[in-house]
Write a protein that holds these residues in place. Structure first.
Motif: not given
Lengths: 371, 491
Positions: A98, A199-200, A362, A366, A369-371, B1-2, B169, B177, B179-182, B184
């Motif tokens: 990524k 995201l990318f 961004l 974050r 997509y991370q909740r 999703m966390s 999802l 997850a 990968f995406e966290l890092i 972002l």
């Protein structure tokens, strides 16, 4: 049976083993011998440019980090080596890791730089490198032929050969008109519309531009609404194209290069340019920069001029991704599809001022997509 | 999703799939044990091929099918699970087939049952649980753990199938997850401390799944059974039919259809023409070059694991295996930070960083394979064969070499070969740690996949699979030639 310690006839017994060990020892060398010739070899050592001051034979290869599709970039870089005799060592990008890709690699490596020239497939992430002062200034012949909208005035980066952000439409499902696309994208059920995860890549650029218009208020509302209404999000633009081409979805956002793959595969697809609220299109050129720490400045400059030349832009326009030349070029020499795209490129939005919007966008993504 | 929620879903999937895979692997193992040598050979080949087919090639070939399932997330998940099942069952079979027999065989169990429950209770280690742990479950539980661990760490297929439809999802995957966290948060701002903070949950899950394997290592070294239980011949035919059906379906779904799809694409786009010859040559050369670090890494991992096990340094082995259990991404990022960003200049941009990273990544697998292969029931015969290698006449010595090869060498070659294959197709560590000239051929394949170059991808895949096979055939021929010459001599 003799005792083990006496080892009778040891020399005879070890012969097959020695041969086997020999073969195994030689194998890496044999293969690494091939490795030495892997870089783009020069068939004709004549030097085309006049600015080369270092002898190609005595210098290490010029290291190029290249985010452009290897299928198209490799022949161009090989041609450069053939014409100039300058060996290249190329690291191509994958999205396997990524955004741990080439831009992050350049930032990570700044204490022990490796790269000489960076060929990115977009502008936005190249401008990230300006904050760390990693790019050298160079305003050569190539830089001069590119319009001002697509280059850094100081010469730290320069765009060439662009893609456009487009709506891809399945023509069996709906007509490819502005009205029908608007109607479909404003419908209450969006389960037949697809976008790549933002995201990318170019979808992130698209999101950043939408954010830039009003500090994200419209984008946030749109994002929340469309997710609620069943919008499909897939890993990449190529999958958006596949979904629409196969008729699983009716429309989606993608880039022109992916759209042309669908068209060449004879799928029932058509495209319309994505237009931002002000009416501008989203044009995303490749960009090229010289890394400030390079020890081979002359060769790096030669490569940059080569990539920004009309010949390279023409080669990229003629390949299947049909990238649109930005500099002055003989229009008649371009494929018909590219000729049609050229006015849209001239209508492209300015991408050089998106730094703050990108950071803010961004941060919001974050959370989303991370909740 | 966390990340935590995705980790939970991934763990649940791992446990469920391992529960299904364990009896399947047991069935296939019995079928293997009872099959004739010729039939067994074919079964082993049919088992090995799906697990050796690169996951991202399988995922890519089916990505269009899963796109059609985009409106049915449950079906998408089930299809993903089915593919994983085909990939993990052979690993379970390997564990069950190669692990030494448990110390408590069927006869022992029968005797304990005859002794009655009161008498049984007096023998602490052979209570009900003890019977199970030292008997039939001794190898089943580690096989379960290993298969669950493989599912838990899978991300290549998941990343290609991963779709958000509305707000749902599927398939969940903690690696993706992460990968995406890092991605972002930006790598430059993250230290290994931050990474390990995010990774504590996956690491605990991995350790939990690995515990039965550690138990196997301990008990396999201490209490080795000597005789494999003789299976009753009843239902033999049904078992064979069931096993062959499974093998055929697995082979078709996990290998033949994906590769056929790619080859079909290549032919449809007339890739095999004169213009593509330079591309083919590049792919061949790239495959050969990729094998160099793969061989180095495989040998390093096998030797290190074997050395630590031989000296019974299990704690050290556990410690050095921990980074590999975190998965390639976290390990790669930690090493990037340590070696490429803050460490001394020497290992940067050299083969050292890559080999170190991949060796650490392979070490847990190497340790497992060494345990399975090293604890052999026929130690005495191996020792005798080794003595024969020093016999006075050449003919006897060569016979000794052949016997040692059959008893230990062949297994060691399989071990190195499997480690080599994993390293050869490993992508993340290679991408993060290798200098441009050592980027692996998997890197090229992933690039072709990303840009949808199906024709080029199918050709590269074919070459990638044939290159090691060609080298293996060459080595086998050399070995046979040498042994043949050796047997022909009289002194």
């Amino acid at each position: 049976m003799p005792p083990r310690s006496s080892r009778p006839g040891r020399s005879g017994a070890s012969r097959p083993r020695d041969v086997l060990v020999g073969v195994l020892t030689l194998l890496p060398w044999l293969v690494s011998g091939a490795a030495c010739t892997q870089s783009t070899s020069s068939d004709s050592p004549s030097i085309a440019g006049s600015t080369v001051t270092d002898s190609p034979d005595t210098q290490p290869p010029l290291v190029v980090y290249c985010a452009h599709d290897q299928v198209f970039s490799a022949p161009i870089l090989e041609r450069f080596t053939r014409e100039t005799g300058i060996e290249l060592e190329v690291r191509h990008d994958t999205e396997a890791t990524k955004s741990l890709g080439l831009v992050n690699r350049l930032i990570r490596e700044q204490s022990a730089p490796r790269c000489d020239v960076f060929w990115n497939n977009q502008v936005l992430t190249t401008t990230d490198l300006l904050a760390d002062d990693l790019l050298a200034r160079y305003r050569g012949s190539g830089w001069r032929r590119i319009p001002a909208a697509y280059k850094d005035p100081a010469g730290r980066w320069c765009g060439f050969a662009a893609r456009l952000r487009v709506w891809i439409v399945n023509t069996r499902a709906m007509p490819a008109t502005i009205e029908s696309v608007q109607a479909a994208s404003n419908a209450t059920d969006l389960s037949r519309m697809a976008v790549a995860r933002p995201l990318f890549g170019t979808t992130l650029t698209h999101y950043c531009l939408l954010w830039h218009a009003d500090s994200g208020s419209t984008l946030k509302a749109w994002h929340e609404r469309t997710r609620r209404q069943g919008l499909i999000e897939v890993p990449g633009n190529a999958m958006v194209k596949n979904l629409v081409a196969r008729g699983t979805c009716d429309l989606g956002w993608t880039d022109t290069d992916d759209y042309f793959v669908g068209l060449d595969d004879q799928h029932p697809v058509a495209m319309l340019p994505v237009r931002l609220p002000g009416g501008k299109t989203i044009c995303m050129p490749n960009s090229v920069s010289i890394i400030r720490s390079t020890s081979r400045l002359a060769a790096a400059r030669q490569l940059v001029d080569f990539l920004l030349s009309a010949e390279t832009e023409l080669a990229l326009a003629r390949c299947t991704s049909r990238q649109v030349p930005l500099g002055t070029i003989d229009l008649e020499s371009l494929p018909v599809e590219v000729q049609r795209l050229r006015p849209l490129v001239e209508d492209g939005v300015d991408l050089s001022d998106l730094g703050e919007s990108r950071t803010a966008c961004l941060a919001w993504l974050r959370n989303e997509y991370q909740r | 999703m966390s990340l935590e929620v995705e980790c939970g879903w991934t763990l649940l999937r791992a446990l469920i799939l391992a529960l299904i895979a364990t009896p399947t692997a047991a069935l296939l193992t019995r079928s293997l044990e009872n099959a004739s040598p010729r039939s067994r050979q074919w079964q082993v080949v049919a088992l090995a091929i799906p697990v050796l087919t690169p996951g991202f090639v399988v995922g890519y070939s089916y990505s269009n099918l899963t796109l059609d399932l985009v409106h049915s997330p449950l079906l998408n998940e089930l299809f993903y699970d089915l593919l994983l099942l085909f990939q993990i069952v052979p690993v379970g079979v390997l564990v069950l087939w190669m692990a030494p027999p448990p110390p408590l065989g069927p006869t022992g169990s029968w005797c304990l049952r005859l002794a009655g429950p009161r008498r049984l209770a007096q023998v602490d280690s052979y209570g009900r649980l003890g019977q199970l742990v030292n008997g039939p479950a001794r190898n089943l539980v580690p096989a379960f753990g290993l298969m669950a661990l493989l599912v838990f760490h899978e991300f290549e297929i998941a990343s290609l199938f991963r779709v958000i439809a509305g707000q749902r999802l599927t398939p969940a995957s903690w690696s993706n997850a992460m990968f995406e966290l890092i991605a972002l948060q930006g790598l430059g701002e993250r230290s290994p401390g931050d990474l390990w903070k995010s990774a504590w949950l996956p690491m605990i899950c991995s350790l939990g799944l690995l515990t039965p394997l550690v138990a196997l290592v301990r008990t396999a070294i201490r209490d080795t059974g000597t005789v494999r239980p003789i299976r009753t011949p009843e239902n033999q035919r049904i078992r064979q039919v069931a096993a062959w059906t499974w093998l055929a379906v697995a082979l078709a779904v996990a290998t033949v259809i994906p590769l056929a799809t790619l080859v079909h694409d290549a032919l449809a786009r007339s890739f095999f023409n004169k213009q593509s010859i330079p591309g083919l040559a590049r792919a061949v050369e790239h495959s050969g070059r990729s094998l160099v670090p793969a061989v180095i890494v495989a040998v390093c991992a096998a030797v290190l694991a074997g050395w630590l096990l031989q000296r019974r340094r299990l704690k050290t082995l556990m410690m050095v295996s921990l980074p590999g259990l975190l998965g390639s991404l976290l390990l790669g990022l930690s090493l990037t930070w340590l070696l490429l960003m803050t460490g001394p200049v020497a290992p940067r941009h050299s083969l050292i960083a890559l080999c170190l990273g991949q060796t650490l990544w392979l070490l847990p697998r190497a340790a497992l394979l060494v345990v399975l292969l090293a604890v052999l029931p026929n130690r005495e015969s191996t020792h005798l064969a080794r003595l024969l290698m020093h016999a006075p006449t050449r003919r006897q010595r060569t016979a000794g070499w052949k016997l040692v090869w059959q008893q230990t060498g062949r297994r060691a070659a399989w071990l190195i070969g499997m480690l080599c294959w994993w390293s050869y197709l490993e992508l993340t560590l290679n991408e993060l740690l290798a200098s441009p000239q050592w980027l692996s051929v998997a890197h090229r394949m992933y690039q072709q996949m990303h840009f949808g170059r199906n024709a080029a991808l199918s050709t590269t895949t074919l070459i990638v699979m044939l290159a090691p096979a060609a080298i293996l055939a060459l080595l086998v021929s050399i070995g046979r030639l040498m042994l043949g010459k050796g047997l022909g001599g009289t002194r």
